[in-house]
Motif scaffolding. Structure first.
Motif, mmCIF file in Angstrom:
data_model
loop_
_atom_site.group_PDB
_atom_site.id
_atom_site.type_symbol
_atom_site.label_atom_id
_atom_site.label_comp_id
_atom_site.label_asym_id
_atom_site.label_seq_id
_atom_site.Cartn_x
_atom_site.Cartn_y
_atom_site.Cartn_z
ATOM 1 N N UNK A 51 78.224 -6.106 -52.746
ATOM 2 C CA UNK A 51 79.234 -4.939 -52.559
ATOM 3 C C UNK A 51 80.437 -4.837 -52.258
ATOM 4 N N UNK A 52 81.245 -6.152 -52.241
ATOM 5 C CA UNK A 52 82.366 -5.962 -51.602
ATOM 6 C C UNK A 52 83.517 -4.153 -51.285
ATOM 7 N N UNK A 53 83.804 -3.822 -49.918
ATOM 8 C CA UNK A 53 84.392 -3.039 -49.923
ATOM 9 C C UNK A 53 85.656 -2.705 -51.388
ATOM 10 N N UNK A 54 86.471 -1.654 -51.225
ATOM 11 C CA UNK A 54 87.209 -2.045 -52.624
ATOM 12 C C UNK A 54 88.876 -1.431 -51.348
ATOM 13 N N UNK A 55 88.907 -1.908 -50.374
ATOM 14 C CA UNK A 55 90.202 -2.487 -49.640
ATOM 15 C C UNK A 55 91.094 -3.086 -50.492
ATOM 16 N N UNK A 56 92.386 -2.187 -50.665
ATOM 17 C CA UNK A 56 93.798 -2.534 -51.580
ATOM 18 C C UNK A 56 93.983 -3.613 -50.617
ATOM 19 N N UNK A 57 94.921 -4.981 -51.876
ATOM 20 C CA UNK A 57 95.678 -6.172 -51.537
ATOM 21 C C UNK A 57 96.999 -5.730 -51.567
ATOM 22 N N UNK A 58 98.125 -5.684 -50.783
ATOM 23 C CA UNK A 58 97.979 -4.893 -49.736
ATOM 24 C C UNK A 58 97.229 -3.084 -49.284
ATOM 25 N N UNK A 59 96.843 -2.901 -48.184
ATOM 26 C CA UNK A 59 97.013 -1.982 -48.259
ATOM 27 C C UNK A 59 97.781 -0.534 -49.023
ATOM 28 N N UNK A 60 97.053 0.706 -49.619
ATOM 29 C CA UNK A 60 98.049 1.314 -50.605
ATOM 30 C C UNK A 60 98.224 2.989 -49.552
ATOM 31 N N UNK A 61 98.966 3.648 -50.277
ATOM 32 C CA UNK A 61 99.425 4.512 -48.815
ATOM 33 C C UNK A 61 98.193 5.057 -48.265
ATOM 34 N N UNK A 62 96.868 5.769 -49.206
ATOM 35 C CA UNK A 62 96.357 6.554 -48.561
ATOM 36 C C UNK A 62 95.158 5.818 -47.741
ATOM 37 N N UNK A 63 95.166 4.496 -48.176
ATOM 38 C CA UNK A 63 93.991 3.570 -47.082
ATOM 39 C C UNK A 63 95.081 3.709 -45.971
ATOM 40 N N UNK A 64 96.341 3.400 -45.722
ATOM 41 C CA UNK A 64 96.879 2.801 -44.506
ATOM 42 C C UNK A 64 96.890 3.712 -43.737
ATOM 43 N N UNK A 65 96.865 5.191 -44.593
ATOM 44 C CA UNK A 65 96.233 6.588 -43.782
ATOM 45 C C UNK A 65 95.506 7.306 -43.267
ATOM 46 N N UNK A 66 94.396 6.952 -43.598
ATOM 47 C CA UNK A 66 92.793 6.943 -43.557
ATOM 48 C C UNK A 66 92.877 5.999 -41.975
ATOM 49 N N UNK A 67 93.130 5.100 -42.282
ATOM 50 C CA UNK A 67 93.482 4.375 -40.784
ATOM 51 C C UNK A 67 93.992 4.848 -39.824
ATOM 52 N N UNK A 68 95.240 5.396 -40.047
ATOM 53 C CA UNK A 68 96.437 5.767 -38.668
ATOM 54 C C UNK A 68 95.259 7.136 -37.948
ATOM 55 N N UNK A 69 94.506 7.171 -39.137
ATOM 56 C CA UNK A 69 93.677 8.743 -39.235
ATOM 57 C C UNK A 69 92.391 8.048 -38.377
ATOM 58 N N UNK A 70 92.229 6.653 -38.003
ATOM 59 C CA UNK A 70 90.694 6.837 -37.921
ATOM 60 C C UNK A 70 91.215 5.771 -35.919
ATOM 61 N N UNK A 71 92.445 5.358 -36.412
ATOM 62 C CA UNK A 71 92.570 5.103 -34.807
ATOM 63 C C UNK A 71 93.530 6.329 -34.372
ATOM 64 N N UNK A 72 93.631 7.366 -34.469
ATOM 65 C CA UNK A 72 94.219 8.654 -33.808
ATOM 66 C C UNK A 72 92.359 9.486 -33.562
ATOM 67 N N UNK A 73 91.464 9.050 -34.086
ATOM 68 C CA UNK A 73 90.542 9.660 -33.886
ATOM 69 C C UNK A 73 89.438 8.505 -32.573
ATOM 70 N N UNK A 74 89.296 7.770 -33.167
ATOM 71 C CA UNK A 74 88.995 6.910 -32.344
ATOM 72 C C UNK A 74 89.716 6.672 -30.357
ATOM 73 N N UNK A 75 91.188 6.895 -30.846
ATOM 74 C CA UNK A 75 91.039 6.449 -29.415
ATOM 75 C C UNK A 75 91.298 7.790 -28.948
ATOM 76 N N UNK A 76 91.228 8.705 -29.726
ATOM 77 C CA UNK A 76 90.882 10.493 -29.024
ATOM 78 C C UNK A 76 89.358 10.465 -28.866
ATOM 79 N N UNK A 77 88.310 10.108 -29.104
ATOM 80 C CA UNK A 77 87.151 9.950 -28.877
ATOM 81 C C UNK A 77 87.143 11.252 -29.656
#
Length: 331
Positions: A194-220
């Motif tokens: 089962x493939x992840x449902x990542x949009x092509x291109x990324x939709x706005x919500x997925x882009x925001x999710x990744x931005x939040x992921x970067x913030x959380x990861x870099x801030x640990x």
């Protein structure tokens, strides 16, 4: 060599090189290895160059090259190559039992930069199919197929070749191609791909999710990271066979075994038709940041469902054209 001969040779070179990216994508799907795919394509182009005077145009140049590439890949697969993800080999390991056991390089399905395997196409639907067909889950599922079934499925389902074209390429009958395709489909149905449902291109919500992921990861920030993870999220770390499932074990690992990654930086890239990040951790011997992992991120139902961390950065970062150091003030 005369000017005319030189011009003709350059023309042949150009025509062959024009097929490199799509051939690399094909060989990558067949072999599951970035470097073996590139070796297979180089071998294909060398064979084509040496035998170009025998190419009589009875088929298209593209078809002829795919025939050569298929034979090269089948020869390589006859050696028993079958690559996998950690999730294909064992069950998840509870954090309390975590142990980092590396397995040989040729065990693992390898990541691949989009630019090396996805040719530019104008049709968005065709581009979407191409991206889905190089996702880690799909390429891993292909590894369960016998080599010829693998070739048939890729040529028919991914590249949309006619059964008659595949039969000619493989020197077999249309009935044999259709039978192989049916068996391949049945095997994939029984395989969790089962493939992840990542949009092509990324939709706005997925882009925001990744931005939040970067913030959380870099801030640990494990609380923030937990909020972004799917309840069944997994984290893999080739070349180690260990893989973790669930946000408690993932964040627990990051705060224990992975504690040295606090304060890391993530640099966006693309791999396997999926968002990815080059992960640099603080340099333990000086200033700045040093390579630690190539992360491939899966998104499912609006949450991070997979963090696939490929740790052999001396191999992956040059392949992706990534720097081997980030300055201390890198944002």
């Amino acid at each position: 060599m005369s000017d005319l001969t030189t011009t003709a040779a350059a023309s042949v070179d150009s025509r062959l090189e024009g097929h490199r990216v799509e051939l690399t994508g094909y060989c990558y799907r067949m072999l599951g290895s970035a470097f073996e795919a590139e070796d297979a394509v180089q071998d294909t182009l060398v064979r084509a160059w040496r035998n170009f005077d025998k190419f009589e145009g009875r088929s298209s140049l593209r078809s002829w090259l795919y025939r050569i590439a298929t034979n090269v890949c089948l020869d390589m697969l006859n050696a028993g190559n079958k690559r996998a993800r950690p999730v294909d080999l064992t069950g998840p390991t509870p954090l309390a039992q975590a142990a980092l056991n590396p397995l040989p390089e040729n065990t693992w399905l390898e990541p691949m930069p989009d630019g090396r395997i996805l040719p530019s196409v104008a049709d968005p639907a065709e581009a979407a199919v191409a991206k889905e067909s190089v996702r880690l889950a799909f390429v891993a599922a292909l590894q369960h197929l016998p080599p010829k079934q693998r070739a048939v499925l890729i040529l028919r389902e991914v590249l949309a070749w006619k059964a008659s074209e595949v039969a000619e390429l493989l020197d077999t009958s249309v009935a044999s191609v259709n039978s192989a395709l049916q068996r391949a489909r049945a095997t994939l149905t029984d395989t969790d791909h089962r493939a992840p449902d990542t949009a092509n291109p990324l939709d706005a919500e997925q882009q925001k999710l990744l931005e939040r992921y970067v913030s959380a990861f870099e801030g640990y920030d494990m609380t923030a990271l937990t909020a972004l993870l799917h309840e069944d999220a997994v984290m893999t770390m080739p070349p180690f066979d260990l893989w973790l499932k669930g946000h408690d074990d993932i964040t627990g690992f990051m705060l224990s075994y992975g504690a040295s990654c606090a304060g890391s930086r993530l640099v966006a890239t693309e791999a396997n038709g999926t968002p990815a990040f080059a992960h640099y951790k603080p340099n333990p011997e000086g200033s700045g940041f040093v390579p630690w992992a190539l992360q491939i991120i899966d998104i499912t139902d609006g949450a991070i469902s997979g963090m696939h961390c490929f740790l052999d950065t001396p191999r992956w970062f040059p392949l992706f054209g990534l720097p081997d150091h980030l300055a201390a003030d890198a944002a």
